[in-house]
Design a protein around this motif. Structure first.
Motif, mmCIF file in Angstrom:
data_model
loop_
_atom_site.group_PDB
_atom_site.id
_atom_site.type_symbol
_atom_site.label_atom_id
_atom_site.label_comp_id
_atom_site.label_asym_id
_atom_site.label_seq_id
_atom_site.Cartn_x
_atom_site.Cartn_y
_atom_site.Cartn_z
ATOM 1 N N ALA B 97 0.827 -1.205 -0.049
ATOM 2 C CA ALA B 97 0.073 -0.062 -0.042
ATOM 3 C C ALA B 97 0.882 1.323 0.012
ATOM 4 N N GLY B 98 2.177 1.059 -0.191
ATOM 5 C CA GLY B 98 2.987 2.222 -0.244
ATOM 6 C C GLY B 98 2.976 2.923 -1.440
ATOM 7 N N GLY B 99 3.392 4.330 -1.395
ATOM 8 C CA GLY B 99 2.945 5.250 -2.338
ATOM 9 C C GLY B 99 3.584 4.943 -3.640
ATOM 10 N N SER B 101 3.641 1.682 -4.978
ATOM 11 C CA SER B 101 3.275 0.310 -5.468
ATOM 12 C C SER B 101 2.698 0.395 -6.751
ATOM 13 N N TYR B 102 2.116 1.362 -7.010
ATOM 14 C CA TYR B 102 1.132 1.785 -8.320
ATOM 15 C C TYR B 102 0.424 0.630 -8.704
ATOM 16 N N GLY B 103 -0.194 -0.157 -7.604
ATOM 17 C CA GLY B 103 -1.186 -1.129 -7.949
ATOM 18 C C GLY B 103 -0.481 -2.376 -8.373
ATOM 19 N N LYS B 104 0.808 -2.665 -8.249
ATOM 20 C CA LYS B 104 1.299 -3.696 -8.927
ATOM 21 C C LYS B 104 1.281 -5.088 -8.007
#
Lengths: 113, 117
Positions: B97-99, B101-104
């Protein structure tokens, strides 16, 4: 149908040819992803767009691969000078949030002869 | 680095049996999300559940239930009274959920479930 749509569903090409896949996400989703899935494996992340900006690219995406999302709506994934190792299912997904559920299309299967 | 392991490559059961699909994950982040997806023969990945790392409550949805245990880094999926229509490949996945992560999503290799009539 309001889901993620991908075109073409199947593509057979000869080594060295260029191919392009198109993805139309769910209309209200501003986030769009490309994944690649080979036989017997889980999907692997390729690239991510937020609106028209490509914010992340995997190291899997060699220089022969390029993705665009020109107006923040549909996206294209082009593979130049295809190689047999590019044979895979190319999956597109869209979402509302970065950590939200991804909605996947049915994929575009590429076979390179 | 993050990793998702689904140790069961294939499971075969007879209809009405209960079946549990195992998922073990590795991540250095304290905030993350776990997912299960179903991939039927048609190929489209279908979302089943999303769980955040701070919510260890088990969840039940019809015949499906999920057991999240942070202590063992596991997020197992149970189908009760399996049906032939449950036959599919099931994937467990993780996203930080880090900034950046870009939903990867990081997916496991999948478990092929075959339910025989």
């Amino acid at each position: 149908d309001t889901g993620v749509s991908q075109d073409p569903r199947h593509k057979i090409t000869k080594r060295g040819q260029n191919v392009t896949f198109r993805c139309d996400p769910i209309s209200e989703h501003n986030r769009l992803y490309w994944y690649r899935q080979t036989l017997g494996q889980g999907p692997e992340f390729l690239t991510y767009f937020q609106n028209e900006a490509q914010l992340e690219k995997s190291r899997l995406l060699s220089d022969r691969f390029s993705a665009e999302r020109p107006k923040g709506s549909f996206s294209t994934l082009e593979i130049q000078r295809t190689e047999q190792g590019d044979s895979a299912m190319y999956l597109c997904a869209s979402s509302v949030r970065e950590t939200g559920e991804l909605f996947f299309g049915e994929g575009s299967r590429l076979t390179v002869l | 680095a993050q990793k998702v392991t689904q140790a069961q490559t294939e499971i075969s059961v007879v209809e009405k049996e209960d079946v549990t699909l195992d998922c073990v994950y590795e991540t250095r982040d304290t905030t993350y999300y776990l997912f299960w997806y179903k991939q039927p023969p048609s190929g489209e990945l279908v979302f089943l559940i999303r769980r955040n790392s701070f919510d260890e409550q088990n969840e039940i949805s019809g015949r499906y239930s999920w057991n999240f245990q942070k202590s063992t880094s596991s997020f197992n999926f149970t189908i009760t009274a399996s049906q032939v229509v449950d036959s599919a490949v099931y994937f467990c996945a993780l996203v930080n959920a880090g900034g950046t992560s870009y939903g990867k999503l990081t997916f496991g290799q999948g478990t092929i479930l075959t339910v025989h009539p």
